[in-house]
Structures are given as structure tokens and as C-alpha cells.
Design a protein around this motif. Structure first.
Motif, PDB file in Angstrom:
ATOM      1  N   ILE A 144      19.357   2.601   6.597  1.00 31.07           N
ATOM      2  CA  ILE A 144      19.490   2.931   5.179  1.00 31.07           C
ATOM      3  C   ILE A 144      19.979   4.362   5.009  1.00 31.07           C
ATOM      4  O   ILE A 144      20.872   4.646   4.203  1.00 31.07           O
ATOM      5  N   ALA A 145      19.402   5.287   5.768  1.00 32.91           N
ATOM      6  CA  ALA A 145      19.779   6.693   5.635  1.00 32.91           C
ATOM      7  C   ALA A 145      21.245   6.917   5.967  1.00 32.91           C
ATOM      8  O   ALA A 145      21.964   7.610   5.236  1.00 32.91           O
ATOM      9  N   HIS A 146      21.720   6.310   7.058  1.00 37.35           N
ATOM     10  CA  HIS A 146      23.125   6.490   7.433  1.00 37.35           C
ATOM     11  C   HIS A 146      24.052   5.793   6.438  1.00 37.35           C
ATOM     12  O   HIS A 146      25.144   6.281   6.152  1.00 37.35           O
ATOM     13  N   GLY A 147      23.615   4.644   5.921  1.00 35.05           N
ATOM     14  CA  GLY A 147      24.413   3.975   4.900  1.00 35.05           C
ATOM     15  C   GLY A 147      24.529   4.805   3.641  1.00 35.05           C
ATOM     16  O   GLY A 147      25.605   4.892   3.033  1.00 35.05           O
ATOM     17  N   MET A 148      23.423   5.438   3.219  1.00 31.73           N
ATOM     18  CA  MET A 148      23.448   6.305   2.045  1.00 31.73           C
ATOM     19  C   MET A 148      24.418   7.465   2.238  1.00 31.73           C
ATOM     20  O   MET A 148      25.240   7.772   1.367  1.00 31.73           O
ATOM     21  N   PHE A 149      24.327   8.113   3.395  1.00 33.21           N
ATOM     22  CA  PHE A 149      25.190   9.271   3.635  1.00 33.21           C
ATOM     23  C   PHE A 149      26.650   8.848   3.698  1.00 33.21           C
ATOM     24  O   PHE A 149      27.531   9.559   3.190  1.00 33.21           O
ATOM     25  N   ASP A 150      26.923   7.704   4.302  1.00 37.94           N
ATOM     26  CA  ASP A 150      28.304   7.236   4.388  1.00 37.94           C
ATOM     27  C   ASP A 150      28.863   6.929   3.001  1.00 37.94           C
ATOM     28  O   ASP A 150      30.014   7.249   2.701  1.00 37.94           O
ATOM     29  N   ARG A 151      28.049   6.322   2.147  1.00 35.51           N
ATOM     30  CA  ARG A 151      28.531   6.018   0.799  1.00 35.51           C
ATOM     31  C   ARG A 151      28.767   7.305   0.009  1.00 35.51           C
ATOM     32  O   ARG A 151      29.754   7.432  -0.720  1.00 35.51           O
ATOM     33  N   LEU A 152      27.867   8.275   0.133  1.00 37.13           N
ATOM     34  CA  LEU A 152      28.067   9.557  -0.548  1.00 37.13           C
ATOM     35  C   LEU A 152      29.349  10.220  -0.069  1.00 37.13           C
ATOM     36  O   LEU A 152      30.097  10.813  -0.864  1.00 37.13           O
TER      37      LEU A 152
ATOM     38  N   ILE B 287      32.358   1.675  -4.513  1.00 32.62           N
ATOM     39  CA  ILE B 287      32.417   2.063  -3.114  1.00 32.62           C
ATOM     40  C   ILE B 287      31.129   1.646  -2.423  1.00 32.62           C
ATOM     41  O   ILE B 287      30.036   1.866  -2.937  1.00 32.62           O
ATOM     42  N   THR B 288      31.257   1.023  -1.263  1.00 27.81           N
ATOM     43  CA  THR B 288      30.087   0.580  -0.506  1.00 27.81           C
ATOM     44  C   THR B 288      29.952   1.394   0.776  1.00 27.81           C
ATOM     45  O   THR B 288      30.888   2.072   1.200  1.00 27.81           O
ATOM     46  N   ALA B 289      28.779   1.283   1.376  1.00 27.64           N
ATOM     47  CA  ALA B 289      28.525   2.010   2.618  1.00 27.64           C
ATOM     48  C   ALA B 289      29.000   1.200   3.809  1.00 27.64           C
ATOM     49  O   ALA B 289      29.141  -0.015   3.742  1.00 27.64           O
ATOM     50  N   ARG B 290      29.250   1.874   4.917  1.00 26.70           N
ATOM     51  CA  ARG B 290      29.679   1.209   6.137  1.00 26.70           C
ATOM     52  C   ARG B 290      28.913   1.797   7.309  1.00 26.70           C
ATOM     53  O   ARG B 290      28.903   3.013   7.499  1.00 26.70           O
ATOM     54  N   VAL B 291      28.250   0.946   8.069  1.00 26.49           N
ATOM     55  CA  VAL B 291      27.596   1.353   9.313  1.00 26.49           C
ATOM     56  C   VAL B 291      27.989   0.358  10.386  1.00 26.49           C
ATOM     57  O   VAL B 291      28.444  -0.744  10.096  1.00 26.49           O
ATOM     58  N   GLN B 292      27.827   0.723  11.640  1.00 28.52           N
ATOM     59  CA  GLN B 292      28.202  -0.134  12.754  1.00 28.52           C
ATOM     60  C   GLN B 292      26.992  -0.374  13.635  1.00 28.52           C
ATOM     61  O   GLN B 292      26.302   0.564  14.032  1.00 28.52           O
ATOM     62  N   ILE B 293      26.708  -1.640  13.924  1.00 28.39           N
ATOM     63  CA  ILE B 293      25.584  -1.959  14.795  1.00 28.39           C
ATOM     64  C   ILE B 293      26.052  -2.906  15.886  1.00 28.39           C
ATOM     65  O   ILE B 293      27.109  -3.529  15.786  1.00 28.39           O
ATOM     66  N   THR B 294      25.282  -2.994  16.965  1.00 29.32           N
ATOM     67  CA  THR B 294      25.528  -3.975  18.020  1.00 29.32           C
ATOM     68  C   THR B 294      24.330  -4.903  18.101  1.00 29.32           C
ATOM     69  O   THR B 294      23.188  -4.453  18.027  1.00 29.32           O
ATOM     70  N   VAL B 295      24.602  -6.193  18.260  1.00 28.58           N
ATOM     71  CA  VAL B 295      23.546  -7.206  18.296  1.00 28.58           C
ATOM     72  C   VAL B 295      23.838  -8.193  19.417  1.00 28.58           C
ATOM     73  O   VAL B 295      24.869  -8.867  19.384  1.00 28.58           O
TER      74      VAL B 295
END
Length: 512
Positions: free
Chosen positions: A200-208, A253-261
Motif C-alpha cells: 500500500i505504501a509503495h502504491g501510494m507513493f507511486d500514484r503521488l 491516475i492509478t498506482a503501479r507496483v511490481q510483485i513476483t508470485v
């Protein structure tokens, strides 16, 4: 080299610069040695105070006076708080006694105190004994190649692969500590601190950040810095329910994060191996929630012994090469830089205008800052294979950068077959057929066994890539396991440094 006098500096500018770089490296090594000496003294004082405390028959409150008195006197001498001294003592004792290999590497100047802090923090939850020793050896091997920031992002995954530390349980305990605080600072300002789940924190910062960039694009005359715009938009969102002062269009504008699963984790079979790229492990439930509504996802085939990316394909193919770069590189490939993949350019290492091919072995992700520097300052990138890059500076020095997936990977049971050498042949289901040249390359035809070595990646308002490994079976004797472990360590070191594999390696001719 030995720096004895400032008069040794060469008169010519190029020579002076080379001298300065060598001197700075020597100074850093010497400062690391001094830090180890300081740590040894703190640990000795702590041990002595603990010994005196244990021998006192008085109540606990009085017995603690030995440690508190020692801390107070050292603090008075150094002009720091006695509580600060006590924390330094405790940390020094932990490093000297629980992380002896790390302490020795610091004493020899091979790593810095910042590396030590990253190594100790990521070890939380590891039991003493073999698992801890293997983690420490792997951590030091990576610390000698990486900046502290990159190391801190890699080590949690290494620790989780060496020992399943109950990530889901620890995450739930940590979630219970989420909070928002306000701290007053000087000149009528204050800090807002929010402790939130990393995704959530990284998504918030990316959107900002995306919103701030949009503001600057719309109004080039805006004199505010990007940090100022981010802060203003945050205030708008919280107090006004939207980016009131910056225009309604920003709300889209939406946030973008990258994860591996890992594929088995995405399917709910296991709960291990999920990563927030650039930060560390996240709980499997959060990862599955992101994968579920994704419009598309990538499948990533990985080597079961060293974690190297073998091939990527997509059920809705597009921009294959960019996806391969994003999965392999994860961030800017300049040593020490961690700008995420979606903020980087796909750069030709050997310029296309000069005949460079547009292929995985001639491209790397670079952030705008280092992309511009590469061309303007004549830095040279050489691909050594398996995604390993050698950067050559204008002064002629070379620096090796190894892909993060390779550094993060730690095989769960990587002993090769007794008849094969480490890094040579292995179960064909774990990798591509060297003779395959058609389709998407390695792993185009995958059975259930090979699927255990595959990765699933999804774009869930976020780009999602994946990473797992397969077991190679056990049953080796202790002596054979020790010999194999040493061979694997040497093999991984050769891989990270970009040295070629021996003949007969199944992966040498793997089609990319």
C-alpha cells in the motif's frame, strides 16, 4: 595503494581523478576496519557489564546499574545519550557473537557498517545453527557486490528461502502496528508518518509521483519541485477527498507496483516466495488478491539451481522483450540504483545506430539519470551472459552488476546428481531443450513437473512477475553435501561475475 601524503596526488586531471577514486576506496575500507574496532570495544564493555550484573546478588534494578553506569560514562565522554551507547553495545555484541563472519568481513574492510545493519535486520526469525550460518555466508557473498540499499531488498527473500520464517504470521503481527503519527519540526512545519503494509505504501507513493509528473507536464511554468507537488497533492487527497488544487484529471491516475508470485502460491497450494520488487517478501494472501483480477500475466521459467531467468512468455503476447527486461532487471541496472522498472528506459548497450541488435543480450533498463550519463559521459556496458553486466567507467574501472533475481535466489535443495558437475546438466523439465529454437524459446511446452519451476506474473493495477525453484532431491551423505555446497558456492560466484559455464552445460545454448 597506500595513501601517505596529499603530495602524492598526480598533477594531471585524469591521473588525479583515478588517484581520488583509489584513495576513497582505501579510506572506506579503513573506516570499516575502525568501525569493527569500535564494535569490538562496545561488545567487550557490554560483556563485562553483563558478567558483573550476573554476579551481583542484589535485586534486578540494582544489578542493571553496572550496564547503565558504563553506558552513562561512555556517553558523557563521547557527548551522546547513554541510551544511544546502550543500543550500540547491544548491537555490537550481537554482531561480534551471533554474526562472526559478518564481523570479520567488516574488520577486513570488505563490507561497510551499512551492509552489517542490512544483514542483521533481515535475519529476524532465523534459528541458530545451520540455517543461520548459511544465511550469513550468502548475505556476505552478496554484500561484497551490492550497495546497502540493494542488499536490504534482496536479503529478506534469501532468508525466507533458507528457512520458512512464518512470513504470514509475522506480517499479521506487523499489520497490528500500522499507524499514522504527526511530529512537529522547525519553522511551523510538521511530519506525517504512516506505517502501512509495504504494498500500500509503495502504491501510494507511486500514484503521488505519477500525479506530480502530470502536473508538471500540464504546467511547465510551475516552480514547485516534484517533492513539493507530491506533498500538496497528498494534502488535497486527505483534506479535500481528491486532488482539488491540481485538477480533476489526476483522479484517473492509478498506482503501479511490481510483485513476483510462484505459480503454486498463486494457485493456493503454498504460501512462499511472494515478493514486492525492490522491497522484499510480502504475504501470499495480498499477492493472490493482486493476481486475481489481473487482465494479463507473464509466465517466467527459472533455473532450479541458480535462479537465472530462462524464458518469459505471455498468454496475451505483446512487447515480449520489454517484459523480459522488466522481469530480469527489475530496476535500473547501474550499480547501486534501485529506480523501478516502470520508471526506466530500455537502452541498447551497443547503440542500434552502430549496428547493435534489439535483443535481450544487448539491452538493459536504465533510469533517465543513468541513461543520460551513459551516453554523455561515455560509460560502456558489456553483457557477460545470464544478464550480468560489466560497466566500464570513463577512467577505465570496471564494475559488475548481477540481476537481482539471481542474487535473491537461494536453492532449497540444490545438490546436483552425483554424476554431474555443479551448473551442468539437470532435470530437463526444469529448463529448456537446448535444441529448441522455435516459439517463445525455453519452456514453450511445459508439463506439470516443469510448472513447479515456472513463475506466474500478473498486472493487477500493478505489474506482477514471478519466481520459484524446484527441489532436486536429497539423500546425499554429509561429506558429499559439504563438498557440493562448496562447489555450488564457487559456481554461483562464477555466475555472478559473468564467467562462462563449463562445456556440457544444458543452459549454455538455451534459446532466449
Amino acid at each position: 595503494m597506500t595513501i601517505d601524503s596529499i603530495n602524492e596526488v598526480p598533477a594531471d586531471p585524469p591521473g588525479a581523478f583515478v588517484f581520488a577514486v583509489d584513495a576513497l576506496r582505501e579510506i572506506q575500507s579503513a573506516m570499516a576496519g575502525l568501525a569493527a574496532m569500535e564494535m569490538a570495544l562496545y561488545a567487550a564493555v557490554f560483556a563485562q557489564a553483563e558478567k558483573m550484573t550476573a554476579e551481583m546478588p542484589s535485586p534486578v534494578g540494582e544489578r542493571e546499574m553496572a550496564l547503565r553506569t558504563a553506558s552513562a560514562e561512555i556517553g558523557a565522554a563521547l557527548r551522546v545519550s547513554d541510551r544511544t551507547v546502550q543500543r550500540r553495545m547491544s548491537h555490537a555484541w550481537d554482531v561480534a557473537h551471533i554474526f562472526p563472519q559478518t564481523f570479520e568481513a567488516l574488520r577486513e574492510g570488505r563490507i561497510t557498517p551499512a551492509h552489517v545493519n542490512a544483514i542483521t535486520r533481515a535475519s529476524d526469525g532465523l534459528p541458530a545453527g545451520d540455517a543461520h550460518d548459511r544465511y550469513e555466508a550468502a548475505a556476505i557473498e552478496r554484500a561484497e557486490q551490492l550497495s546497502p540499499g540493494r542488499l536490504a531488498a534482496v536479503l529478506p527473500a534469501v532468508a525466507a528461502q533458507i528457512h520458512e520464517c512464518g512470513l504470514a504470521e509475522r506480517h499479521q503481527r506487523a499489520r497490528a502496528q500500522r499507524r499514522v503519527e504527526v511530529r512537529d519540526v522547525d519553522d511551523g512545519m510538521a511530519e506525517v508518518l504512516a506505517v502501512l503494509p509495504a504494498i500500500i505504501a509503495h502504491g501510494m507513493f507511486d500514484r503521488l509521483t505519477s500525479m506530480a509528473k502530470a502536473c508538471q507536464a500540464v504546467d511547465p511554468d510551475d516552480e514547485r519541485s516534484r517533492d513539493e507537488i507530491r506533498a500538496d497533492i497528498l494534502g488535497d487527497l486527505v483534506l479535500g477527498g481528491g486532488p482539488v488544487a491540481s485538477g480533476d484529471a489526476l483522479a484517473a491516475i492509478t498506482a503501479r507496483v511490481q510483485i513476483t508470485v510462484p505459480v503454486l502460491t498463486a494457485a493456493g497450494v503454498t504460501d512462499v516466495g511472494t515478493e514486492l520488487i525492490g522491497t522484499g517478501p510480502i504475504d501470499a494472501e495480498t499477492a493472490r488478491r493482486l493476481v486475481g483480477p489481473a487482465a494479463g500475466w507473464d509466465r517466467v521459467m527459472t533455473h532450479p539451481v541458480n535462479g537465472a531467468i530462462l524464458a518469459i512468455d505471455r498468454y496475451r503476447p505483446n512487447e515480449d522483450l520489454r517484459r523480459a527486461l522488466r522481469v530480469r532487471d527489475e530496476h535500473c541496472r547501474f550499480p547501486g540504483c534501485r529506480q523501478p522498472a516502470h520508471r526506466c528506459d530500455a537502452d541498447h548497450s551497443h547503440a542500434a545506430a552502430d549496428g547493435g541488435e534489439t535483443c535481450l543480450d544487448n539491452m538493459a533498463l536504465l533510469c533517465p539519470r543513468h541513461h543520460d550519463m551513459k551516453h554523455a559521459a561515455a560509460w560502456i556496458i558489456t553483457h557477460l551472459g545470464r544478464g550480468v553486466l560489466r560497466w566500464t567507467s570513463p577512467s577505465g574501472r570496471t564494475y559488475i552488476d548481477t540481476p537481482t533475481p539471481t542474487l535473491r535466489f537461494f536453492p532449497s535443495n540444490p545438490d546436483p546428481d552425483p554424476g554431474s558437475s555443479p551448473g551442468s546438466g539437470h532435470d530437463s523439465d526444469a529448463g529448456p531443450d537446448p535444441g529448441t529454437r522455435g516459439g517463445t524459446g525455453a519452456g514453450a511446452d511445459v508439463n506439470e513437473d516443469a510448472l513447479a519451476g515456472a513463475n506466474v506474473a500478473a498486472n493487477a493495477g500493478a505489474s506482477v512477475d514471478t519466481n520459484t525453484e524446484t527441489d532436486a532431491g536429497g539423500g546425499e551423505s554429509a561429506s558429499r553435501a559439504d563438498a557440493a555446497a562448496e562447489a555450488r558456492k564457487a559456481h554461483r560466484r562464477r555466475l555472478m561475475m559473468g564467467e562462462p559455464r563449463g562445456e556440457g552445460s544444458e543452459l549454455e545454448s538455451a534459446p532466449f
